[in-house]
Design an enzyme around this catalytic site. Structure first.
Site, PDB file in Angstrom:
ATOM      1  N   ASP A  36      40.549 -11.978 -15.347  1.00 27.33           N
ATOM      2  CA  ASP A  36      40.529 -10.965 -16.411  1.00 27.33           C
ATOM      3  C   ASP A  36      39.816  -9.720 -15.909  1.00 27.33           C
ATOM      4  O   ASP A  36      38.594  -9.698 -15.785  1.00 27.33           O
ATOM      5  CB  ASP A  36      39.805 -11.514 -17.642  1.00 27.33           C
ATOM      6  CG  ASP A  36      40.699 -12.453 -18.428  1.00 27.33           C
ATOM      7  OD1 ASP A  36      40.233 -13.531 -18.843  1.00 27.33           O
ATOM      8  OD2 ASP A  36      41.872 -12.103 -18.623  1.00 27.33           O
ATOM      9  N   HIS A  67      45.139 -10.029 -14.795  1.00 26.15           N
ATOM     10  CA  HIS A  67      45.415  -9.448 -16.120  1.00 26.15           C
ATOM     11  C   HIS A  67      44.626  -8.152 -16.179  1.00 26.15           C
ATOM     12  O   HIS A  67      43.413  -8.153 -16.378  1.00 26.15           O
ATOM     13  CB  HIS A  67      44.975 -10.446 -17.193  1.00 26.15           C
ATOM     14  CG  HIS A  67      45.105  -9.907 -18.584  1.00 26.15           C
ATOM     15  ND1 HIS A  67      44.482 -10.515 -19.658  1.00 26.15           N
ATOM     16  CD2 HIS A  67      45.761  -8.840 -19.091  1.00 26.15           C
ATOM     17  CE1 HIS A  67      44.774  -9.848 -20.766  1.00 26.15           C
ATOM     18  NE2 HIS A  67      45.552  -8.819 -20.445  1.00 26.15           N
ATOM     19  N   GLY A 143      39.136  -8.302 -24.437  1.00 22.66           N
ATOM     20  CA  GLY A 143      37.803  -7.805 -24.099  1.00 22.66           C
ATOM     21  C   GLY A 143      36.783  -8.902 -23.940  1.00 22.66           C
ATOM     22  O   GLY A 143      35.842  -8.768 -23.158  1.00 22.66           O
ATOM     23  N   GLY A 145      35.881 -13.448 -24.165  1.00 22.48           N
ATOM     24  CA  GLY A 145      36.298 -14.821 -24.383  1.00 22.48           C
ATOM     25  C   GLY A 145      35.669 -15.341 -25.666  1.00 22.48           C
ATOM     26  O   GLY A 145      34.867 -14.652 -26.301  1.00 22.48           O
ATOM     27  N   ASP A 176      47.456 -15.842 -24.592  1.00 22.88           N
ATOM     28  CA  ASP A 176      46.116 -15.738 -24.031  1.00 22.88           C
ATOM     29  C   ASP A 176      45.129 -15.358 -25.120  1.00 22.88           C
ATOM     30  O   ASP A 176      45.259 -14.310 -25.737  1.00 22.88           O
ATOM     31  CB  ASP A 176      46.143 -14.651 -22.943  1.00 22.88           C
ATOM     32  CG  ASP A 176      44.799 -14.439 -22.294  1.00 22.88           C
ATOM     33  OD1 ASP A 176      44.693 -13.526 -21.463  1.00 22.88           O
ATOM     34  OD2 ASP A 176      43.855 -15.180 -22.620  1.00 22.88           O
ATOM     35  N   GLY A 177      44.160 -16.278 -25.342  1.00 26.75           N
ATOM     36  CA  GLY A 177      43.093 -15.968 -26.298  1.00 26.75           C
ATOM     37  C   GLY A 177      43.014 -17.030 -27.382  1.00 26.75           C
ATOM     38  O   GLY A 177      43.953 -17.175 -28.168  1.00 26.75           O
ATOM     39  N   GLY A 178      41.902 -17.753 -27.405  1.00 28.40           N
ATOM     40  CA  GLY A 178      41.692 -18.762 -28.448  1.00 28.40           C
ATOM     41  C   GLY A 178      42.591 -19.969 -28.311  1.00 28.40           C
ATOM     42  O   GLY A 178      42.834 -20.695 -29.283  1.00 28.40           O
ATOM     43  N   GLY A 198      40.173 -20.243 -21.713  1.00 27.26           N
ATOM     44  CA  GLY A 198      38.879 -19.948 -21.097  1.00 27.26           C
ATOM     45  C   GLY A 198      37.798 -20.818 -21.697  1.00 27.26           C
ATOM     46  O   GLY A 198      37.501 -21.909 -21.201  1.00 27.26           O
ATOM     47  N   SER A 199      37.242 -20.384 -22.814  1.00 28.77           N
ATOM     48  CA  SER A 199      36.048 -21.062 -23.356  1.00 28.77           C
ATOM     49  C   SER A 199      36.332 -22.516 -23.739  1.00 28.77           C
ATOM     50  O   SER A 199      35.510 -23.398 -23.482  1.00 28.77           O
ATOM     51  CB  SER A 199      35.520 -20.301 -24.579  1.00 28.77           C
ATOM     52  OG  SER A 199      36.564 -20.079 -25.498  1.00 28.77           O
TER      53      SER A 199
HETATM   54  C1  DX5 Z   1      40.317 -11.749 -23.331  1.00 33.09           C
HETATM   55  C2  DX5 Z   1      40.907 -12.375 -22.081  1.00 33.09           C
HETATM   56  C3  DX5 Z   1      41.230 -13.834 -22.281  1.00 33.09           C
HETATM   57  C4  DX5 Z   1      39.998 -14.635 -22.621  1.00 33.09           C
HETATM   58  C5  DX5 Z   1      40.440 -16.035 -22.947  1.00 33.09           C
HETATM   59  O1  DX5 Z   1      40.303 -10.358 -23.158  1.00 33.09           O
HETATM   60  O2  DX5 Z   1      42.104 -11.724 -21.718  1.00 33.09           O
HETATM   61  O3  DX5 Z   1      41.800 -14.368 -21.078  1.00 33.09           O
HETATM   62  O4  DX5 Z   1      39.141 -14.648 -21.514  1.00 33.09           O
HETATM   63  O5  DX5 Z   1      39.279 -16.711 -23.317  1.00 33.09           O
HETATM   64  P1  DX5 Z   1      39.294 -17.715 -24.535  1.00 33.09           P
HETATM   65  O6  DX5 Z   1      40.230 -18.838 -24.105  1.00 33.09           O
HETATM   66  O7  DX5 Z   1      37.857 -18.126 -24.611  1.00 33.09           O
HETATM   67  O8  DX5 Z   1      39.793 -16.974 -25.725  1.00 33.09           O
END
Ligand code: DX5
Length: 220
Positions: A36, A67, A143, A145, A176-178, A198-199
């Site tokens: 990222d 990304h 922006g 995680g 991507d995200g959550g 990610g998280s």
């Molecule tokens: C947010 C990033 C995502 C984020 C994903 O700007 O593009 O890749 O790191 O993290 P989680 O899975 O924790 O939402």
């Protein structure tokens, strides 16, 4: 759509031991690794440059995707390809000439990707399908995680799936995200085939390999 690909975001990793973290992700069975890249302008956060990615490349047995959450991505594309990224994802909202930017990524030898934020309509990418290998529908506002999945993006994923299937182009749909073991089900049913986590993956109680296996089995 193809077999689901599980791709971690490195954002939650321990940046003091990135080489080891990359190796651990590969041992966990991920399909690719997503970096990222944030410039503090397009998004209110600042992360990593190409030299860090290049340093990690020898530790990886899987491909890298970048990304680029940056303004004026044309200025950076070649740096991230030279650093070892095989997929370069730019934001449609950051490109004045998106068609040319995507074609340029391919001319430089990488696969091209375009990301759209939760508010951006899918029509934004309707006329660049011939130039792109991947479309990323952001399921959080980029922006950071650890944010909550935005379910109202799912109908956009379904529209993208229809648009791509009608086009005949072999384009991957990434979300991507959550993304968790729960939210991956709706995103997958809507038509996504590449899942960034990610998280959730980093905090999974049974470790990264179990997290990858769980996500893969929950992506219908
Ligand atoms: C947010 C990033 C995502 C984020 C994903 O700007 O593009 O890749 O790191 O993290 P989680 O899975 O924790 O939402």
């Amino acid at each position: 759509s193809q077999q689901p690909l599980i791709v971690p975001s490195v954002l939650p990793a321990d940046f003091a031991r990135l080489g080891d973290e990359v190796r651990e992700l590969c041992e966990a069975g991920v399909d690719r690794i997503q970096w990222d890249v944030m410039d503090g302008v397009f998004v209110p956060n600042l992360t990593l440059g190409p030299d860090i990615i290049a340093a990690c490349k020898p530790h990886s047995s899987v491909g890298f995707e970048a990304h680029l959450m940056v303004v004026e991505p044309d200025k950076l594309v070649k740096r991230y390809i030279d650093a070892g990224c095989e997929v370069i994802i730019v934001h449609a909202e950051a490109c004045t000439h998106l068609h040319r930017t995507l074609a340029n990524i391919r001319d430089l030898g990488a696969r091209s990707g375009v990301a759209i934020n939760p508010h951006t309509p899918v029509e934004t990418v309707e006329h660049v399908l011939s130039e792109t290998d991947l479309i990323l529908a952001m399921t959080v506002n980029p922006g950071f995680g650890g944010q909550a999945y935005i379910p109202s993006v799912e109908p956009k994923v379904a529209r993208l799936r229809t648009m791509i299937d009608e086009s005949g182009f072999p384009i991957e749909i990434e979300v991507d995200g959550g993304i968790t073991d729960a939210t991956i089900k709706g995103a997958s049913s809507a038509g996504a085939d590449v899942f960034i986590s990610g998280s959730w993956m980093y905090s999974y109680k049974d470790g990264k390999k179990a997290a990858v296996d769980t996500l893969r089995s929950n992506a219908v």
